[in-house]
Motif scaffolding. Sequence first.
Motif, PDB file in Angstrom:
ATOM      1  N   ALA A 328       0.862  -1.027   0.134  1.00  0.00           N
ATOM      2  CA  ALA A 328      -0.066   0.082  -0.131  1.00  0.00           C
ATOM      3  C   ALA A 328       0.794   1.266  -0.001  1.00  0.00           C
ATOM      4  O   ALA A 328       1.766   1.304   0.848  1.00  0.00           O
ATOM      5  CB  ALA A 328      -0.897   0.072   1.227  1.00  0.00           C
ATOM      6  N   ILE A 329       0.575   2.273  -1.116  1.00  0.00           N
ATOM      7  CA  ILE A 329       1.295   3.330  -0.917  1.00  0.00           C
ATOM      8  C   ILE A 329       0.360   4.488  -0.711  1.00  0.00           C
ATOM      9  O   ILE A 329      -0.756   4.497  -1.460  1.00  0.00           O
ATOM     10  CB  ILE A 329       1.733   3.626  -2.419  1.00  0.00           C
ATOM     11  CG1 ILE A 329       2.823   2.363  -2.655  1.00  0.00           C
ATOM     12  CG2 ILE A 329       2.829   4.952  -2.420  1.00  0.00           C
ATOM     13  CD1 ILE A 329       3.935   2.045  -1.780  1.00  0.00           C
ATOM     14  N   ALA A 330       0.719   5.383   0.165  1.00  0.00           N
ATOM     15  CA  ALA A 330      -0.362   6.596   0.557  1.00  0.00           C
ATOM     16  C   ALA A 330       0.284   7.843  -0.580  1.00  0.00           C
ATOM     17  O   ALA A 330       1.274   7.996  -0.733  1.00  0.00           O
ATOM     18  CB  ALA A 330      -0.062   6.958   1.945  1.00  0.00           C
ATOM     19  N   THR A 332      -0.816  11.756  -1.639  1.00  0.00           N
ATOM     20  CA  THR A 332      -1.311  13.134  -1.210  1.00  0.00           C
ATOM     21  C   THR A 332      -1.009  14.324  -2.344  1.00  0.00           C
ATOM     22  O   THR A 332      -0.113  14.193  -3.128  1.00  0.00           O
ATOM     23  CB  THR A 332      -0.712  13.823   0.183  1.00  0.00           C
ATOM     24  OG1 THR A 332       0.843  14.032  -0.109  1.00  0.00           O
ATOM     25  CG2 THR A 332      -0.947  12.921   1.354  1.00  0.00           C
ATOM     26  N   THR A 344      -4.716   6.250  -1.379  1.00  0.00           N
ATOM     27  CA  THR A 344      -3.888   5.122  -1.498  1.00  0.00           C
ATOM     28  C   THR A 344      -3.981   4.321  -2.609  1.00  0.00           C
ATOM     29  O   THR A 344      -5.019   4.249  -3.357  1.00  0.00           O
ATOM     30  CB  THR A 344      -3.969   4.115  -0.263  1.00  0.00           C
ATOM     31  OG1 THR A 344      -5.357   3.479  -0.369  1.00  0.00           O
ATOM     32  CG2 THR A 344      -3.909   4.943   1.229  1.00  0.00           C
ATOM     33  N   THR A 346      -2.433   0.226  -4.452  1.00  0.00           N
ATOM     34  CA  THR A 346      -1.789  -0.878  -3.850  1.00  0.00           C
ATOM     35  C   THR A 346      -1.031  -1.512  -5.025  1.00  0.00           C
ATOM     36  O   THR A 346      -1.638  -1.366  -5.941  1.00  0.00           O
ATOM     37  CB  THR A 346      -2.652  -1.900  -3.275  1.00  0.00           C
ATOM     38  OG1 THR A 346      -3.367  -1.313  -2.189  1.00  0.00           O
ATOM     39  CG2 THR A 346      -2.077  -3.021  -3.087  1.00  0.00           C
ATOM     40  N   ALA A 372       4.222  10.492  -2.339  1.00  0.00           N
ATOM     41  CA  ALA A 372       3.919   9.048  -2.171  1.00  0.00           C
ATOM     42  C   ALA A 372       5.027   8.416  -0.998  1.00  0.00           C
ATOM     43  O   ALA A 372       6.187   8.752  -0.974  1.00  0.00           O
ATOM     44  CB  ALA A 372       4.007   8.510  -3.491  1.00  0.00           C
ATOM     45  N   GLY A 374       5.318   4.852   1.293  1.00  0.00           N
ATOM     46  CA  GLY A 374       5.289   3.393   1.450  1.00  0.00           C
ATOM     47  C   GLY A 374       6.441   2.514   1.241  1.00  0.00           C
ATOM     48  O   GLY A 374       7.422   3.226   0.459  1.00  0.00           O
TER      49      GLY A 374
END
Length: 401
Positions: A328-330, A332, A344, A346, A372, A374
């Motif tokens: 999972a990569i957040a 913004t 997010t 994936t 990003a 994660g």
Amino acid sequence: MLSRSLTLVGTLAWLACAQPLYAAEYQTAAAGGGGGNPFTLRCPDDAVLVGVQGNAGGVVDRVQPVCRQIDPSGLLLDGRSSGAAGGGGGTAFTLQCPDNHAVSGIDGRASLYVDQLRIKCGRLAAGPRLASSGSVLAGHAGGGGGTAFGPFDCVDDKPGRGLIGRAGTYVDQIRLACDYPPSPLRPLSIHPLRPDRVIGSLVRAPGGVLLVMTLSSDWQHARWYLPVRNSNPSVAHAAGTETVAEVVHLANAGPRTGALDVEGRGVGCTTFEVGFPGAVLPAVDVLIERPTDPHLTLALSIEEWTQNTTSAFGTLTLSSAAPTGGAAIALTSSLPALAPVPPTVTVPQGTRVTTFEIRRVGSGGGCVVVSATGNGGSVQSVMLFRPLPGRQFVPQPLQRR
């Protein structure tokens, strides 16, 4: 026939009067004797004389012009060197005009040698010209022998631009050369340079970039300075100061090519405008990103979102295949009201790459930083959104991937 002859004579006389009366360099009277060897020390073509330095004791042993580059408005930018004349005796001295002044005259004492030297300084104005003849500085170089001379002044608002005279072990004779800087170096065009390609007026780079300029004439100096306006110095900085940038010479790029070395300071957007007053070049937008990390990489498909841009996407790449259940990569966006991103995404297990869509939901403009985080890494890339004046923006539906 007589009438025509008189008309021709009158026209020639008018043309003669219409020419500048002082088109050539003006040289003041000389002080001192006739010994030594002749010397001529002139400032470079884009500089004026702002002082004299050298060595002196009982007489003046050695002189060297102190020159500074000048812009068309009369602003002094940086120093120049122009050689020296005389011997190695005596004690070092410097006679220096105040800021935004140039040497306008000389006086002192002399006989067989130049016994004493003082300078006169006048304020500079646009042109660049002398706004006034100014006054003699309080300090002097040399002793009290000889006979007083001067002040020998420049004429016609011409600032001092060099020293002419004779010298051997000492300075035997000196006079002042005055003129307008004849051919200052100017930038004619500018564009950002990447190692692999040249692009237009916008560049995105992971830390720094060269802004390459075509110049009006051949490179003249080891250093050259140019006024610069930088909209966001916290993002990037051009070598020099915040308002005056140092232009470097590009090896193997030709005698009329220079560059500003722009160093990244943070992530975001800034705009550079360079050039002298009245001749500022078109702006260059510089976008500084940090798109790579040992564990994660972010690549955005575009640098600039204009009225013709319909879509964009980002690509995330892991350093190794995602584990069971995926990674999972957040995400913004610094301006979610203009360009939102999914919170997010994936990366599917066993793979290293995934993509996500970036949408435009407003007609305004701004610098959008997409971050990003994660897989043990954190990266950022940047897009510049141009405003859409007079248009009501209708956002496109989010595409599923």
